[in-house]
Design a protein around this motif. Sequence first.
Motif, PDB file in Angstrom:
ATOM      1  N   PHE A  39       0.828  -1.202   0.000  1.00  0.00           N
ATOM      2  CA  PHE A  39       0.000   0.000   0.000  1.00  0.00           C
ATOM      3  C   PHE A  39       0.862   1.251   0.000  1.00  0.00           C
ATOM      4  CE2 PHE A  39      -3.670   2.436   0.619  1.00  0.00           C
ATOM      5  CZ  PHE A  39      -3.437   3.382   1.591  1.00  0.00           C
ATOM      6  N   TYR A  40       1.930   1.225   0.813  1.00  0.00           N
ATOM      7  CA  TYR A  40       2.849   2.357   0.958  1.00  0.00           C
ATOM      8  C   TYR A  40       3.464   2.696  -0.401  1.00  0.00           C
ATOM      9  CZ  TYR A  40       6.846   4.736   3.348  1.00  0.00           C
ATOM     10  OH  TYR A  40       7.808   5.616   3.797  1.00  0.00           O
ATOM     11  N   GLU A  41       3.911   1.648  -1.095  1.00  0.00           N
ATOM     12  CA  GLU A  41       4.535   1.914  -2.385  1.00  0.00           C
ATOM     13  C   GLU A  41       3.549   2.538  -3.352  1.00  0.00           C
ATOM     14  OE1 GLU A  41       6.663  -1.009  -4.999  1.00  0.00           O
ATOM     15  OE2 GLU A  41       7.335   1.018  -5.461  1.00  0.00           O
ATOM     16  N   ARG A  42       2.338   2.016  -3.391  1.00  0.00           N
ATOM     17  CA  ARG A  42       1.395   2.546  -4.371  1.00  0.00           C
ATOM     18  C   ARG A  42       1.019   3.982  -4.052  1.00  0.00           C
ATOM     19  NH1 ARG A  42      -2.096  -2.891  -5.379  1.00  0.00           N
ATOM     20  NH2 ARG A  42      -3.539  -1.644  -6.570  1.00  0.00           N
ATOM     21  N   LYS A  43       0.971   4.304  -2.771  1.00  0.00           N
ATOM     22  CA  LYS A  43       0.633   5.682  -2.429  1.00  0.00           C
ATOM     23  C   LYS A  43       1.798   6.621  -2.724  1.00  0.00           C
ATOM     24  CE  LYS A  43      -3.441   6.308  -0.670  1.00  0.00           C
ATOM     25  NZ  LYS A  43      -4.443   7.004  -1.447  1.00  0.00           N
ATOM     26  N   VAL A  44       3.017   6.181  -2.370  1.00  0.00           N
ATOM     27  CA  VAL A  44       4.176   7.035  -2.612  1.00  0.00           C
ATOM     28  C   VAL A  44       4.388   7.222  -4.108  1.00  0.00           C
ATOM     29  CG1 VAL A  44       6.691   7.115  -2.458  1.00  0.00           C
ATOM     30  CG2 VAL A  44       5.362   6.529  -0.460  1.00  0.00           C
ATOM     31  N   CYS A  45       4.242   6.140  -4.825  1.00  0.00           N
ATOM     32  CA  CYS A  45       4.392   6.191  -6.280  1.00  0.00           C
ATOM     33  C   CYS A  45       3.363   7.147  -6.871  1.00  0.00           C
ATOM     34  CB  CYS A  45       4.235   4.772  -6.800  1.00  0.00           C
ATOM     35  SG  CYS A  45       3.728   4.611  -8.475  1.00  0.00           S
ATOM     36  N   GLY A  46       2.143   7.068  -6.383  1.00  0.00           N
ATOM     37  CA  GLY A  46       1.111   7.980  -6.865  1.00  0.00           C
ATOM     38  C   GLY A  46       1.433   9.428  -6.530  1.00  0.00           C
ATOM     39  N   TRP A  47       1.982   9.624  -5.335  1.00  0.00           N
ATOM     40  CA  TRP A  47       2.298  11.003  -4.931  1.00  0.00           C
ATOM     41  C   TRP A  47       3.390  11.579  -5.810  1.00  0.00           C
ATOM     42  CZ3 TRP A  47       6.940  12.468  -2.214  1.00  0.00           C
ATOM     43  CH2 TRP A  47       6.926  13.797  -1.778  1.00  0.00           C
ATOM     44  N   ILE A  48       4.409  10.766  -6.122  1.00  0.00           N
ATOM     45  CA  ILE A  48       5.480  11.268  -6.978  1.00  0.00           C
ATOM     46  C   ILE A  48       4.966  11.527  -8.386  1.00  0.00           C
ATOM     47  CG2 ILE A  48       7.647  10.589  -8.085  1.00  0.00           C
ATOM     48  CD1 ILE A  48       8.453   9.238  -5.584  1.00  0.00           C
ATOM     49  N   GLN A  49       3.985  10.754  -8.821  1.00  0.00           N
ATOM     50  CA  GLN A  49       3.496  10.892 -10.193  1.00  0.00           C
ATOM     51  C   GLN A  49       2.274  11.781 -10.295  1.00  0.00           C
ATOM     52  OE1 GLN A  49       2.990   6.784 -11.068  1.00  0.00           O
ATOM     53  NE2 GLN A  49       5.153   6.469 -11.472  1.00  0.00           N
ATOM     54  N   CYS A  50       2.063  12.638  -9.321  1.00  0.00           N
ATOM     55  CA  CYS A  50       0.973  13.612  -9.321  1.00  0.00           C
ATOM     56  C   CYS A  50      -0.392  12.955  -9.386  1.00  0.00           C
ATOM     57  CB  CYS A  50       1.035  14.557 -10.530  1.00  0.00           C
ATOM     58  SG  CYS A  50       2.591  15.336 -10.762  1.00  0.00           S
ATOM     59  N   ARG A  51      -0.563  11.842  -8.749  1.00  0.00           N
ATOM     60  CA  ARG A  51      -1.893  11.253  -8.726  1.00  0.00           C
ATOM     61  C   ARG A  51      -2.144  10.654  -7.365  1.00  0.00           C
ATOM     62  NH1 ARG A  51      -1.339   5.837  -9.607  1.00  0.00           N
ATOM     63  NH2 ARG A  51       0.795   5.221 -10.104  1.00  0.00           N
ATOM     64  N   LEU A  52      -3.321  10.010  -7.204  1.00  0.00           N
ATOM     65  CA  LEU A  52      -3.736   9.659  -5.856  1.00  0.00           C
ATOM     66  C   LEU A  52      -3.387   8.242  -5.417  1.00  0.00           C
ATOM     67  CD1 LEU A  52      -7.233  11.346  -5.776  1.00  0.00           C
ATOM     68  CD2 LEU A  52      -5.237  11.994  -4.476  1.00  0.00           C
ATOM     69  N   GLY A  53      -3.349   7.294  -6.327  1.00  0.00           N
ATOM     70  CA  GLY A  53      -3.157   5.930  -5.854  1.00  0.00           C
ATOM     71  C   GLY A  53      -4.469   5.347  -5.371  1.00  0.00           C
ATOM     72  N   PRO A  54      -4.442   4.155  -4.764  1.00  0.00           N
ATOM     73  CA  PRO A  54      -5.696   3.523  -4.370  1.00  0.00           C
ATOM     74  C   PRO A  54      -6.517   4.402  -3.437  1.00  0.00           C
ATOM     75  CG  PRO A  54      -3.888   2.007  -4.086  1.00  0.00           C
ATOM     76  CD  PRO A  54      -3.289   3.324  -4.409  1.00  0.00           C
TER      77      PRO A  54
ATOM     78  N   THR B 211      13.048   3.108   3.465  1.00  0.00           N
ATOM     79  CA  THR B 211      12.251   2.572   2.362  1.00  0.00           C
ATOM     80  C   THR B 211      11.739   3.693   1.477  1.00  0.00           C
ATOM     81  OG1 THR B 211      11.529   0.874   3.874  1.00  0.00           O
ATOM     82  CG2 THR B 211      10.375   1.034   1.791  1.00  0.00           C
ATOM     83  N   PHE B 212      11.362   4.784   2.086  1.00  0.00           N
ATOM     84  CA  PHE B 212      10.895   5.916   1.295  1.00  0.00           C
ATOM     85  C   PHE B 212      11.978   6.373   0.336  1.00  0.00           C
ATOM     86  CE2 PHE B 212       8.444   9.453   0.139  1.00  0.00           C
ATOM     87  CZ  PHE B 212       9.280  10.545   0.066  1.00  0.00           C
ATOM     88  N   ILE B 213      13.228   6.384   0.827  1.00  0.00           N
ATOM     89  CA  ILE B 213      14.321   6.758  -0.069  1.00  0.00           C
ATOM     90  C   ILE B 213      14.443   5.774  -1.210  1.00  0.00           C
ATOM     91  CG2 ILE B 213      16.803   7.119  -0.235  1.00  0.00           C
ATOM     92  CD1 ILE B 213      16.810   8.062   2.560  1.00  0.00           C
ATOM     93  N   PHE B 214      14.264   4.477  -0.931  1.00  0.00           N
ATOM     94  CA  PHE B 214      14.318   3.472  -2.005  1.00  0.00           C
ATOM     95  C   PHE B 214      13.215   3.698  -3.026  1.00  0.00           C
ATOM     96  CE2 PHE B 214      17.819   1.067  -1.012  1.00  0.00           C
ATOM     97  CZ  PHE B 214      17.817   0.492   0.231  1.00  0.00           C
ATOM     98  N   PHE B 215      12.030   4.005  -2.536  1.00  0.00           N
ATOM     99  CA  PHE B 215      10.916   4.268  -3.460  1.00  0.00           C
ATOM    100  C   PHE B 215      11.230   5.476  -4.337  1.00  0.00           C
ATOM    101  CE2 PHE B 215       8.565   1.010  -1.971  1.00  0.00           C
ATOM    102  CZ  PHE B 215       7.759   1.189  -0.867  1.00  0.00           C
ATOM    103  N   TRP B 216      11.752   6.484  -3.699  1.00  0.00           N
ATOM    104  CA  TRP B 216      12.058   7.718  -4.415  1.00  0.00           C
ATOM    105  C   TRP B 216      13.035   7.438  -5.557  1.00  0.00           C
ATOM    106  CZ3 TRP B 216      14.313  12.331  -1.164  1.00  0.00           C
ATOM    107  CH2 TRP B 216      14.185  13.511  -1.903  1.00  0.00           C
ATOM    108  N   ILE B 217      14.081   6.662  -5.234  1.00  0.00           N
ATOM    109  CA  ILE B 217      15.074   6.317  -6.250  1.00  0.00           C
ATOM    110  C   ILE B 217      14.416   5.508  -7.360  1.00  0.00           C
ATOM    111  CG2 ILE B 217      17.166   4.987  -6.696  1.00  0.00           C
ATOM    112  CD1 ILE B 217      18.033   5.562  -3.874  1.00  0.00           C
ATOM    113  N   ARG B 218      13.622   4.545  -6.969  1.00  0.00           N
ATOM    114  CA  ARG B 218      13.031   3.668  -7.979  1.00  0.00           C
ATOM    115  C   ARG B 218      12.140   4.409  -8.961  1.00  0.00           C
ATOM    116  NH1 ARG B 218       9.828   0.643 -10.901  1.00  0.00           N
ATOM    117  NH2 ARG B 218       9.153  -1.386 -10.285  1.00  0.00           N
ATOM    118  N   TRP B 219      11.382   5.352  -8.450  1.00  0.00           N
ATOM    119  CA  TRP B 219      10.445   6.038  -9.334  1.00  0.00           C
ATOM    120  C   TRP B 219      11.048   7.225 -10.042  1.00  0.00           C
ATOM    121  CZ3 TRP B 219       6.776   3.222 -10.931  1.00  0.00           C
ATOM    122  CH2 TRP B 219       6.252   2.240 -10.093  1.00  0.00           C
ATOM    123  N   SER B 220      12.324   7.490  -9.866  1.00  0.00           N
ATOM    124  CA  SER B 220      12.929   8.606 -10.581  1.00  0.00           C
ATOM    125  C   SER B 220      13.894   8.176 -11.658  1.00  0.00           C
ATOM    126  CB  SER B 220      13.695   9.512  -9.627  1.00  0.00           C
ATOM    127  OG  SER B 220      12.904   9.857  -8.540  1.00  0.00           O
TER     128      SER B 220
END
Lengths: 299, 544, 360
Positions: free
Chosen positions: C49-64, C311-320
């Motif tokens: 859930f965390y990943e989908r929300k963070v990913c959505g936040w980085i991509q200017c959208r909401l996620g689930p 983990t947030f840093i890992f997500f940030w790296i992954r989505w950039s």
Amino acid sequence: MDFSIFGVQSTTLAITAALTGVLLVVGALVIAWLIGPRSYTEKKGEPFECGIPTRGDSMAQYHVGYYLFAILFLMFDVETVFLFPWAFRSGLCLEERSVEMEVKIKSMKHEDFKDNEYIDNLVEQLRAGGTNIIVGKLDQLMNWGVSNSLWPLCFGTSCCAIEFMCLGAARYDMARYGFEVARNSPRQADYIMCQGTINYRMAPALKRLYEQMAEPKYVIACGSCTVSGGPFKNSYCVVKGVDEIIPVDVYLPGCPPRPEAFFYALMQLQRKIKVQKYFGGVNRKEKLEGLKYVKEETK
Amino acid sequence: MAEIQDKITQLCPQAQVDTTGEFPLVTVDDAQWHDLARALKNQLHYDVLSAVVGMDWTDALGCVYYLTNTSTHELLHVKVATTDREQPRLHSVVDLWPVANFQEREVYDFYGIVFIGHPDMRRMFLRTDWVGYPLRKDYDPASNPLRLEDETNEDYTCRWVEDENGKVTKVDGKVFEDDEYVINVGPQHPSTHGVMRYRASLDGEIIKKVDVVSGYIHRGIEKMCESLTYPQMLLYTERMDYMAAHINRHCMCLCVEKALGLEVPRRAELIRLMMDELMRLSSHLLSYGCLTMDQGATTAFFYGFRERELIYDIFDRTCGARMSMSYSTIGGVVADVHEDFIKDVRHACDVIEKNLAEYHKLFTGNVIAVNRMTGVGILSKQDAIDYAITGPSGRASGWHCDVRKTNPYSLYNEFDFDEVTYENGDSMDRYMVRMKEMEQCIKILRQACDKLEAEGIQGEYIAPKVPKMMKLPAGHWYQQVEASRGAFGVYIESDGNTKPVRVHFQSPCFNLIGVVDLTCKDNMIADLITITASLDFVIPDIDR
Amino acid sequence: MFDFGIVTRWLDELLNSVMPGWLTTTIECVLVAVGLLVAYSLIAMFYIFYERKVCGWIQCRLGPMRVGKWGLLQVFADVIKILQKELISLWHTDKFLFKLAPYLVLIASMLTFACLPWGKGLQIVDMNIGVFFIVAVSSIGVLGILLAGWASNSKYTLIGAMRSGAQMISYELSCGISILTIVCLAGTMSITGIVEAQEDGWFLFKGHLPAILAFIIYMIAANAENNRGPFDLPEAEHELTAGYHTEYSGIHFGFFYLAEYLNLFIVSGIATLLFLGGWMPLHIPGWEGFNAVMNWIPSVVWFLGKAFFITFIFFWIRWSFPRVRIDQMLALEWRYLMPIGLVNLVVMAIIVTQGWYFGA
């Protein structure tokens, strides 16, 4: 001698952890094996290579332990299969509940779905089918889970795929529904949304992909081309509607349909799933007999 | 035109040259064709083969070759025909213009004409077990029902060779040897590029050969157009390269208007030009998004699409649809623009221009992106010309091929914009050409907004007397425009009726797949994805 | 701060007083197993859930958003759906290896999970070679992935597995070296020992330059170990459709999906352990009042908070970042990370012997 939590030795706890891992896998597999459907077609068991049969062999030789483990597995599997219907007949979900007439989707009223008769007829059929047709709590739980977690197969042939991409993009954001996990392998996808014309060359590939999907699976025919051939109806090589090849659950007309129309189609699919009979219906387990798979000669 | 006529008659006395049309039409027999072709290329510098259009004239089968001179940008048509309908044979020109490889395979697929000397005479778009040749006038559609069996004999190919005595024999061959490790990429593949199938022979991670198998979205548009009137076939122009929908439709309209001698009001032409540039902007944004997503930077895809929604809103309000707008029509446009059009376009230009800097920061400067794209998939300028790679991919190799500059159409000669070219021809250059072209689109749009505003917000948007029954005069009609991916051409042959004898769409993407094998050899699988993403083709445009 | 050991010792004595020793041990093991299972499942679900929300936040959208308030029930729906999917068995696969693969992946995952420093008194596996044990056990996961790819008898999976194997064994070295660097600073391999050595300051600050370098190397190597972010070649969707787990369906695939997120947590947990103090609160030597306030927050919250931050840093790296190619990735490891890591280790050793670190 390292003593850890509760004064137990660390090595013992390490072994416990390892066994917990095994238990997790075994437990989940047992649940899945019990409640999941099973069906067999020849193409389903072939390796996946984007809808085309593999050329030549991918691997060299087989392990002899395969036979032993296959037998052991079969023994335990037959036992659990026999236990399951006994458990269910003895009272887990036999509450007689009347089927709800309104199949609600969050934030869309029943009247706003334009084809209420289809779902209502389905519900009537379920009710009229006999005393054992019930939508118990477990069925509802399964249907809730399945309808809220539909993963599409990436399958875009033509223009409608671009609108699907817009659907996934930030403005329309199908992730809000939980649909954004688009899987590329048909084994892991729940529904195939045929976006774009299917022609005679693509038809075998589509059929193969559909058969390689894991049950339960659904099909949305998206765009006029897949509904009936669309603007290309008079062509010499276009399939006049994808339902000539695979069974379709939802038809979505448009050229291309707007993203809002996509959402409507997905919500219709959700409604359809919410009404389905899971235990005893969707999770049918077919037998393998009668389908003899002939071993391919290596090319 | 007279000098060309003289030169050609000198080179080949048996050829007939007809200078009555827009461009010289040379008719020559197959026996002299190859020699004349060599002379045209080497001595008269017609070094680009723009199109090979197969034709069925009922009594004869043949091709019309469209050649372009890269220095003077002049066009020449050459008609080569044979009356043998049982075993039609022509000489191939693959050795002179490598782009003819796929073009001649297409003609073989649709007409059954065998090209002597072609290295790989297989069908291009239709199934390997297809019976008959669809674009012939006597084709029976019932001869090929829907078959759900997989295709067989995918590795079979053949060549037709001619010995010194003129005897032609067929030599069988194989596409891949039996012991090669061949992997299938596609047709179902998670890129937007659609249903393209590559069969790549691998050696570990290195690609030895790529065989491009297309036809998975072939819908027989050209055949269908032969039974439709001209306004009816406008629909199909938008469904080929749907990212250049408006531009392709504009091309068809221009061609028909040229044939009919219709004069389009200036205002309508200006609106069409603006729509063209908006379409180009939206297409390049999508190509940016998909290229970055294919490389793994998924976030950039979302940012690109965020901007495209602005453009889609403009299309939605003006034309009534987001994609496949059906806005141009023969004589002008279907309806006038709404009053906020100029404001919306200016706003979109401002937002996109600002965000382009963000895209460069996110992706272009990233060391991983640079390492993955620089030096990968190099296409030299000579190869670009040989394979007729126009558009951003051609300009990245240093070839000045922008149709808006070489053969200006519509009102492009009134606008001040640069043709963006780079030198190296690698994937990074192809990517950068598109990014810079977006800036040029914005420049053109701003100028157009100023012109439209100056000339008044309401006005004539369609020609006053558009005939109801459109009968094009007999002859060949052709128009080329700069679509998002290269030069898109419409070729119409008419015999004076409401329905054409032949319509051919020369798509830029079809030439692009001709260089996939060339650029991907000795690269890795990951590079195949990078290169095809940077070449940026849309599959329905290839397959039509 | 609150020592959970008080609770566990009380329970142990209570049980020992009423039943024989072996039964007590068994019951305690069962309790630990249940705790591990619950924690494993909950954290996996939270991470998805965390990943989908963070990913959505980085991509200017909401996620689930629709399934439950703010989409909180989304992962439950996903789990139910995946449990009821058909388990497809293919014709020509190596079935034993095919079925064995998820076991190996999950056993490795669970064993390292049990080694994490959950809180004061909540250390489950606490050998005096703790960190060494973690490194050893996490290698088993590689086997699982290789088997999955090989046994599926498909070209895509085979290519994915080969890539993965090469990637993971290479980056394990860098992981190991950066871990060694910290062990050098800490002077002990035991997990509790390392945590308690950071009472007067986290190693990231105490060890200054070499520790920061080791942290960066560890972050890159751990990212690669997990097949995430710029190093997700084995499952590069746009090249190989789904990589090594293409032929797995239903919960069989779910195990790999689950294990991927859990491994991310575990790797973040180990980073927290080594560099950010494990469950140790932030202490600044000399600021007693501040330290007392920090101590008031429970140790479990500290540990989880730090792990989630990494983990947030890992997500940030992954989505950039875009993806690296296989040869570039191996070059990065063998030509850059490894030599730098080794040099760093030597530098750290010198610093430790000379006492040139804070809190020496």
